[in-house]
Design a protein around this motif. Structure first.
Motif, short mmCIF file in Angstrom:
data_model
loop_
_atom_site.label_atom_id
_atom_site.label_comp_id
_atom_site.label_asym_id
_atom_site.label_seq_id
_atom_site.Cartn_x
_atom_site.Cartn_y
_atom_site.Cartn_z
N VAL A 188 0.61 9.99 -0.59
CA VAL A 188 1.18 9.83 0.75
C VAL A 188 1.06 11.17 1.46
O VAL A 188 1.22 12.23 0.84
CB VAL A 188 2.67 9.40 0.66
CG1 VAL A 188 3.31 9.41 2.04
CG2 VAL A 188 2.78 8.02 0.04
N ASP A 189 0.73 11.11 2.74
CA ASP A 189 0.61 12.32 3.55
C ASP A 189 -0.48 13.27 3.05
O ASP A 189 -0.31 14.49 3.05
CB ASP A 189 1.97 13.05 3.60
CG ASP A 189 2.09 13.90 4.87
OD1 ASP A 189 1.32 13.63 5.81
OD2 ASP A 189 2.93 14.80 4.88
N THR A 190 -1.59 12.66 2.58
CA THR A 190 -2.73 13.50 2.18
C THR A 190 -4.00 12.96 2.85
O THR A 190 -4.07 11.78 3.22
CB THR A 190 -2.98 13.46 0.66
OG1 THR A 190 -3.26 12.10 0.29
CG2 THR A 190 -1.77 13.94 -0.12
N TYR A 191 -4.99 13.86 2.99
CA TYR A 191 -6.29 13.41 3.52
C TYR A 191 -6.88 12.34 2.60
O TYR A 191 -7.40 11.32 3.06
CB TYR A 191 -7.27 14.58 3.58
CG TYR A 191 -7.07 15.51 4.77
CD1 TYR A 191 -6.76 15.01 6.03
CD2 TYR A 191 -7.24 16.88 4.62
CE1 TYR A 191 -6.59 15.86 7.10
CE2 TYR A 191 -7.08 17.74 5.70
CZ TYR A 191 -6.75 17.23 6.94
OH TYR A 191 -6.59 18.06 8.01
N THR A 192 -6.78 12.59 1.29
CA THR A 192 -7.36 11.65 0.32
C THR A 192 -6.84 10.24 0.55
O THR A 192 -7.62 9.28 0.58
CB THR A 192 -7.00 12.09 -1.11
OG1 THR A 192 -7.23 13.49 -1.21
CG2 THR A 192 -7.79 11.34 -2.15
N GLY A 193 -5.53 10.13 0.72
CA GLY A 193 -4.92 8.81 0.89
C GLY A 193 -5.46 8.10 2.11
O GLY A 193 -5.92 6.95 2.03
N LEU A 194 -5.43 8.79 3.24
CA LEU A 194 -5.88 8.13 4.48
C LEU A 194 -7.37 7.82 4.43
O LEU A 194 -7.81 6.75 4.87
CB LEU A 194 -5.58 9.03 5.69
CG LEU A 194 -4.19 8.93 6.29
CD1 LEU A 194 -4.15 9.63 7.64
CD2 LEU A 194 -3.73 7.50 6.46
N VAL A 195 -8.14 8.78 3.88
CA VAL A 195 -9.60 8.55 3.81
C VAL A 195 -9.89 7.32 2.94
O VAL A 195 -10.69 6.45 3.33
CB VAL A 195 -10.32 9.81 3.26
CG1 VAL A 195 -11.75 9.47 2.85
CG2 VAL A 195 -10.31 10.92 4.29
N MET A 196 -9.22 7.22 1.79
CA MET A 196 -9.43 6.07 0.92
C MET A 196 -9.07 4.77 1.63
O MET A 196 -9.79 3.78 1.57
CB MET A 196 -8.57 6.21 -0.35
CG MET A 196 -9.20 7.10 -1.41
SD MET A 196 -8.07 7.44 -2.77
CE MET A 196 -7.72 5.80 -3.36
N LEU A 197 -7.95 4.80 2.32
CA LEU A 197 -7.49 3.60 3.00
C LEU A 197 -8.45 3.16 4.11
O LEU A 197 -8.85 1.99 4.19
CB LEU A 197 -6.10 3.84 3.61
CG LEU A 197 -5.50 2.59 4.21
CD1 LEU A 197 -4.79 1.80 3.12
CD2 LEU A 197 -4.54 2.94 5.32
N ILE B 177 0.84 -1.20 0.00
CA ILE B 177 0.00 0.00 0.00
C ILE B 177 0.88 1.26 0.00
O ILE B 177 0.58 2.23 -0.70
CB ILE B 177 -0.97 -0.02 1.20
CG1 ILE B 177 -2.12 -0.99 0.90
CG2 ILE B 177 -1.53 1.38 1.49
CD1 ILE B 177 -3.11 -1.16 1.99
N PHE B 178 1.96 1.20 0.74
CA PHE B 178 2.86 2.36 0.76
C PHE B 178 3.39 2.65 -0.66
O PHE B 178 3.35 3.79 -1.13
CB PHE B 178 4.03 2.10 1.72
CG PHE B 178 5.07 3.18 1.67
CD1 PHE B 178 4.81 4.44 2.20
CD2 PHE B 178 6.31 2.95 1.09
CE1 PHE B 178 5.75 5.45 2.15
CE2 PHE B 178 7.26 3.95 1.02
CZ PHE B 178 6.98 5.21 1.56
N LEU B 179 3.81 1.57 -1.35
CA LEU B 179 4.33 1.75 -2.72
C LEU B 179 3.24 2.29 -3.65
O LEU B 179 3.48 3.17 -4.48
CB LEU B 179 4.86 0.42 -3.27
CG LEU B 179 6.12 -0.12 -2.58
CD1 LEU B 179 6.51 -1.45 -3.20
CD2 LEU B 179 7.26 0.89 -2.69
N LEU B 180 2.05 1.76 -3.48
CA LEU B 180 0.92 2.21 -4.30
C LEU B 180 0.66 3.70 -4.05
O LEU B 180 0.48 4.49 -4.98
CB LEU B 180 -0.32 1.39 -3.93
CG LEU B 180 -1.58 1.65 -4.74
CD1 LEU B 180 -1.42 1.13 -6.16
CD2 LEU B 180 -2.78 0.99 -4.09
N PHE B 181 0.66 4.07 -2.78
CA PHE B 181 0.38 5.47 -2.43
C PHE B 181 1.48 6.40 -2.97
O PHE B 181 1.20 7.52 -3.39
CB PHE B 181 0.26 5.62 -0.90
CG PHE B 181 -1.15 5.39 -0.41
CD1 PHE B 181 -1.91 4.35 -0.90
CD2 PHE B 181 -1.70 6.22 0.56
CE1 PHE B 181 -3.20 4.13 -0.45
CE2 PHE B 181 -3.00 6.01 1.01
CZ PHE B 181 -3.74 4.96 0.50
N VAL B 182 2.72 5.89 -2.94
CA VAL B 182 3.82 6.71 -3.47
C VAL B 182 3.60 6.95 -4.96
O VAL B 182 3.68 8.08 -5.45
CB VAL B 182 5.18 6.02 -3.22
CG1 VAL B 182 6.29 6.72 -4.01
CG2 VAL B 182 5.51 6.03 -1.73
#
Lengths: 356, 275
Positions: free
Chosen positions: B135-144, B125-130
């Protein structure tokens, strides 16, 4: 123009053929009852008319316009369910107003309509209560109220009285019949209870295994059943079926125990050397005296109900019930002389079960 | 049973209730106490049970330095992901129950996704987010959080929706509602208690997440559990800040669970837990 027309309606559930080519015309304003044993397809047919089931073949039209494929809400049909289907989180008022709100009626119109329905059904005193605070009978009235406030073309009632106790059911039957007269709308009522069918219907449609066995006025089905199934389904206690033979060349018939009854005006036509099944309703029997007696029976069980008395006996293995006058002098283990209103009885083919 | 015996039973029950309540509430009290103690009181031995004053220095520092934004970040990510997971999960559960979407086994497959240990998928998931630059966005965390909570929401709501009599929905359809309207005007009110109970737990799951927040945030959307760990230094530990930050993190939970308590209890008693 007929209000509702079903043309060769078929319904399959996988491999199960639940409704088999049913055709039916229901004129506007008629009270029609679909009746039959469990699994006969009557509820499926009703739900197909409502749009809750998609039919597999045929056509359903309302007011000359096909309604197949239309969503339930576009059919302008009102339906009362067996379980009442009241929304527990809404007050009685809001339950009745539910369909009106869904169809965007104005607040004043809703108030007027709910007021009219609640007065008609005598539920005005508990409009602010919730369904859980009502008795079964009151809930059923609310369910009916919810159906009648909308000016629907057709009212469908799916076993609406099944959850009520016997006494309440009698009262509600009368109310539903009165309501139908007041509204003048088409009612299609589904039940498995033949008493409800007989008492309510202007026309009964009797179904078995997805097929219409017979349709007609209640007394027509009762007096002139087309086959053994219809004859046995309607009437309580059921019609007695006695296998009989022709008595020589004469006009009489021979009962299984050898007794002969020969007072027929029109003798039944027996197949060559064969037998017929004689359908005698319990009420066709009466206690006779002297020479007017048609047969002798050894009464086994006596069941007085107050208004009538049922006497059971056996004719060479065939169980027979006679419905007699309440004051009839009969007793268990004693012989009784009975006469039979033979002209009202029916003969059925022993092979096909069809009425002769 | 005599009146005396009844009295003893009542007293014993009260004593048990008190003991359990103390067991659960004491850590929260201790946290609150630390957050307002002086540094001397925090390290005093024997411990100071009741703080001498009401010092808000720890809180003031958090707000002055901007650390308190971590609580806001947690509120935003947990809040939005809860709303999304509830809306999507509710509709998906309805579809599975009423339209038999995915046959008999889809629901089991969905809940099985929940059983994967998060650490197994953390690196992919980290690689995908990169690669997606989230990474380090609201969108990323909300999606996760939405994705991770969906199986739980679908599973729970499926149980609640199954208990709604079908005739209620059919009656509404005949009365004039569309399928979507039935969903909001019949199914949702009928499953309200379960819906809110599920929403509370979904919120708590997202709120409590530490692993993904640690891996997928840097500085912009650090959530409060990650922020708290920042106060454990190799040289010194900022107990006052830890206490204050933890209290800021616990208070919204106390508020949410407190206001939704009646739904949580009813939600559980409605039968989703039984099976």
């Amino acid at each position: 123009m007929p209000n509702l027309q079903l043309s060769s309606v078929d319904k399959f559930y996988g491999d199960v053929h639940a409704v088999k080519g049913v055709s039916l015309e229901v004129p506007e304003g008629e009270f029609i009852v679909l009746v039959g044993p469990s699994g006969c397809g009557k509820s499926t047919l009703l739900r197909s008319i409502a749009g809750l089931e998609e039919i597999s073949g045929g056509d359903i039209s309302l007011g000359g316009r096909s309604i197949v494929g239309l969503a339930p809400r576009d059919r302008n049909i009102a339906m009362v369910f067996q379980s009442y289907a009241l929304y527990p989180y809404l007050s009685v008022y809001e339950n009745i107003a539910f369909g009106l709100r869904a169809r965007k009626f104005s607040e004043s119109e809703i108030e007027r309509q709910v007021g009219w329905a609640s007065e008609l059904l005598a539920i005005g005193d508990f409009l602010q209560r919730f369904p859980r605070e009502l008795s079964g009978g009151q809930r059923q009235r609310v369910a009916i109220g919810r159906a009648i406030v909308r000016e629907a073309d057709l009212f469908l009632l799916d076993e609406p009285l099944s959850n009520l106790d016997a006494k309440l059911r009698d009262g509600m039957r009368e109310e539903i019949k009165r309501l139908h007269r007041q509204l003048g709308k088409t009612f299609i009522y589904v039940t498995h209870d033949q008493i409800e069918a007989m008492t309510l219907a202007e026309r009964i449609v009797l179904l078995r295994d997805g097929v219409v066995e017979q349709e007609g006025a209640p007394l027509e089905l009762f007096e002139r059943p087309r086959n053994r199934f219809v004859a046995g389904f309607l009437g309580s206690p059921s019609m007695n079926f006695i296998e009989v033979e022709q008595d020589g060349d004469g006009p009489g018939i021979r009962l299984p125990d050898g007794q002969i009854i020969d007072k027929f005006e029109f003798a039944p036509e027996f197949p060559d050397g064969g037998k017929l099944v004689w359908g005698v309703r319990p009420e066709h029997f009466s206690v006779a005296s002297g020479s007017s007696a048609d047969m002798e029976a050894l009464i086994e069980v006596v069941q007085p109900t107050g208004s009538r008395t049922f006497g059971s006996f056996t004719l060479s293995g065939t169980h027979v019930v006679a419905e007699l006058d309440a004051r009839a002098q009969i007793a268990a283990d004693q012989k009784a002389s009975l006469s039979i209103d033979v002209e009202r009885t029916t003969f059925f083919s022993a092979e096909t079960g069809e009425a002769c | 049973m005599t009146r005396g015996a009844k009295g003893w039973r009542l007293a014993a029950r009260l004593a048990c209730a008190l003991a359990v309540a103390t067991l659960f509430l004491f850590p929260i009290y201790w946290l609150a106490a630390i957050s307002i103690k002086t540094p001397e009181e925090i390290f005093a031995y024997p411990p100071v049970w009741i703080p001498s004053g009401f010092r808000l220095d720890g809180y003031v520092t958090l707000f002055r330095d901007g650390d308190a934004w971590a609580v806001w970040n947690s509120l935003v990510t947990a809040g939005i992901s809860t709303v999304l997971a509830m809306v999507i999960g509710f509709i998906a559960a309805y579809s599975i129950v009423r339209y038999r979407t995915g046959g008999d086994h889809l629901a089991i497959w969905i809940i099985s996704q929940r059983m994967i240990p998060p650490i197994c998928v953390a690196f992919p998931i980290f690689l995908l987010f990169v690669s997606l630059r989230i990474v380090d966005t609201y969108t990323g965390l909300v999606m996760l959080y939405t994705a991770f909570n969906l199986p739980y929401v679908i599973w729970m709501m499926r149980g609640f929706i199954q208990e709604i009599p079908l005739e209620l929905e059919q009656s509404a359809l005949v009365d004039g509602l569309s399928r979507w309207a039935v969903l909001w005007k019949v199914v949702l009110p009928m499953s309200r208690a379960g819906f809110f109970a599920t929403a509370v737990f979904t919120f708590i799951f997202a709120w409590n997440d530490f692993l993904f927040a640690l891996i997928l945030t840097r500085s912009d959307v650090i959530t409060y559990p990650v922020q708290v760990t920042g106060y454990f230094g190799s040289q010194s530990t900022f107990w006052s800040k830890i206490g204050a930050m933890s209290m800021l993190g616990v208070l919204p939970m106390i508020f949410v669970v407190g206001t939704m308590q009646r739904f949580i209890v009813r939600g559980f008693s409605m039968g989703a837990v039984k099976g």
